[in-house]
Design a protein around this motif. Structure first.
Motif, PDB file in Angstrom:
ATOM      1  N   CYS A   1      -7.916  -6.389   2.815  1.00  9.18           N
ATOM      2  CA  CYS A   1      -7.111  -5.991   3.965  1.00  9.18           C
ATOM      3  C   CYS A   1      -7.989  -5.080   4.829  1.00  9.18           C
ATOM      4  CB  CYS A   1      -5.851  -5.262   3.509  1.00  9.18           C
ATOM      5  SG  CYS A   1      -6.175  -3.648   2.745  1.00  9.18           S
TER       6      CYS A   1
ATOM      7  N   ASN B   1      -8.928  -3.489   0.534  1.00  8.83           N
ATOM      8  CA  ASN B   1      -8.332  -3.811  -0.772  1.00  8.83           C
ATOM      9  C   ASN B   1      -7.839  -5.253  -0.818  1.00  8.83           C
ATOM     10  OD1 ASN B   1      -8.600  -1.259  -2.118  1.00  8.83           O
ATOM     11  ND2 ASN B   1      -7.018  -0.475  -0.728  1.00  8.83           N
TER      12      ASN B   1
ATOM     13  N   HIS C   1      -5.260  -7.625  -1.717  1.00  6.71           N
ATOM     14  CA  HIS C   1      -3.857  -7.802  -2.107  1.00  6.71           C
ATOM     15  C   HIS C   1      -3.693  -9.178  -2.744  1.00  6.71           C
ATOM     16  CE1 HIS C   1      -2.175  -4.306   0.225  1.00  6.71           C
ATOM     17  NE2 HIS C   1      -3.388  -4.405   0.721  1.00  6.71           N
TER      18      HIS C   1
ATOM     19  N   CYS D   1      -2.374  -0.365  -2.721  1.00  5.42           N
ATOM     20  CA  CYS D   1      -3.015   0.032  -1.460  1.00  5.42           C
ATOM     21  C   CYS D   1      -1.966   0.730  -0.608  1.00  5.42           C
ATOM     22  CB  CYS D   1      -3.551  -1.206  -0.748  1.00  5.42           C
ATOM     23  SG  CYS D   1      -4.290  -0.897   0.871  1.00  5.42           S
TER      24      CYS D   1
ATOM     25  N   CYS E   1      -1.728   0.516   2.627  1.00  2.25           N
ATOM     26  CA  CYS E   1      -1.443  -0.201   3.877  1.00  2.25           C
ATOM     27  C   CYS E   1      -0.086  -0.915   3.789  1.00  2.25           C
ATOM     28  CB  CYS E   1      -2.578  -1.170   4.200  1.00  2.25           C
ATOM     29  SG  CYS E   1      -2.408  -2.795   3.452  1.00  2.25           S
TER      30      CYS E   1
HETATM   31 ZN    ZN Z   1      -4.105  -2.953   2.009  1.00  2.00          ZN
END
Ligand code: ZN
Length: 368
Positions: A277, A281, A283, A335, A337
């Motif tokens: 991302c 990270n 996902h 994460c 986000c």
């Molecule tokens: Zn992320």
């Protein structure tokens, strides 16, 4: 062949983890494993031996009961669940002396793998309307169309409009072998930086890192350019620098924004791309499940603990690898986000046998 749930799955958002989407994955996985159980003798006997049957999968939690088939089996045997004349593509990773990784695809499997890769990259904000120049650190797929990375690069260059595609590994008539055209790469990057179009670079991180240092590159490819890496630092693990440091280095030398630098992890046998991302990270999409298991007992380990990676996927009815137990270490994390779901954190390879893959082959091509 019943594939309704599988077709439905690849019309859903890969990072929408709603209960309904989770159920669609479960149904798709049941369709897929049931097909392989009925059409692939080894899978049938393996599931029987493990006292497993796809009909035992009733809930999301049950998925972890699926026994994983060891990855080396796929390197030693040609596992196919459909008549061979139905296959349209064989993907292999170019092992150098050692066992090759491969995956067999029929038309449906190929359509699915293209679709799921597009959906994943789209959802991660990596598909847009710009026209790009591409620099790929691979063989020209016109020459090597069954190599996993060449296929991946060809696939990844199809997400946007493209102007020029430069393949850095080229056939040398004189030496009679493939070679990395270092000078060509440097000249191409300079030309791209002055072209007025954004650039996308696809390649192995260590290779790009070494080339930038060797030729002391200092370019500005602009705010719309991207770096998409894959293949890890295999063979150069001692030189590996942390992702955030690498992102900073690339920003300072090529002008590519850190959030536009995305790493991808994939295995030829598994086929699902795990892509960074904006924060760096990976996902785990709802098109797959990743379990982390004890290397000693194969028991499921709690989130955060390091163990062997066990991957589930459901898109390929021609190749019986819906449940793949690897020799790679990793763990699950979170994460911050907005994408959500668990992230996959890679922790290296288990065992002493080093399988040389594409990445290492390419690295060996850097002279001096
Ligand atoms: Zn992320």
């Amino acid at each position: 062949m019943k594939t309704d749930a599988t077709e439905k799955l690849f019309n859903t958002d890969p990072f929408d983890y709603s209960l309904e989407n989770q159920k669609t994955f479960l149904e798709s996985f049941i369709e897929n494993t049931a097909f392989h159980y009925d059409h692939h003798e080894f899978t049938h006997r393996f599931f029987d031996h493990e006292k497993f049957h796809p009909s035992l999968l009733k809930t999301e939690k049950d998925l972890a009961k699926t026994p994983g088939m060891m990855v080396h089996l796929y390197k030693e045997h040609e596992f196919v669940s459909v008549p061979k004349e139905d296959l349209v593509l064989t993907l292999t990773s170019s092992g150098t002396g050692g066992l090759k990784s491969c995956q067999f695809l029929n038309q449906q499997g190929l359509d699915n793998v293209k679709k799921l890769a597009l959906k994943i990259h789209e959802s991660l904000g990596m598909v847009d309307d710009y026209t790009y120049n591409y620099l790929c650190f691979t063989y020209d797929p016109a020459i090597a169309n069954d190599l996993g990375t060449a296929f991946t690069d060809e696939l990844l260059t199809n997400f946007t409009k493209k102007n020029e595609v430069y393949y850095a590994i080229q056939w040398n008539e004189k030496s009679g072998d493939f070679e990395l055209n270092e000078q060509g790469v440097v000249e191409t990057l300079k030309r791209f930086s002055e072209s007025g179009l954004p650039t996308r670079i696809l390649g192995f991180p260590a290779l790009i890192f070494e080339l930038i240092k060797k030729y002391e590159l200092k370019l500005d490819l602009g705010p719309h350019s991207w770096l998409q890496t894959g293949g890890g630092w295999k063979g150069k693990a001692d030189q590996e620098i942390p992702k955030l440091e690498f992102r900073k280095f690339i920003f300072e030398t090529l002008g590519i924004l850190p959030q536009n630098q995305r790493d991808l992890f994939g295995m030829v046998e598994h086929g699902i791309p795990y892509v960074d991302c904006a924060e760096g990270n990976m996902h785990i999409p709802n098109y797959a499940r990743v379990f982390v298991r004890s290397p000693h007992t194969l028991e499921l380990l709690p989130k955060g603990e390091k163990g062997l990676l066990h991957f589930l996927c459901s898109y390929n009815f021609s190749y019986p690898a819906p449940s793949l137990l690897t020799t790679d270490y990793g763990r699950l994390g979170t994460c911050s986000c907005p994408i959500g779901g668990d992230i996959l954190i890679l922790e290296g390879r288990a065992g002493v046998h080093k399988h040389k893959g594409c990445a290492i082959k390419a690295l060996e091509m850097i002279k001096g």
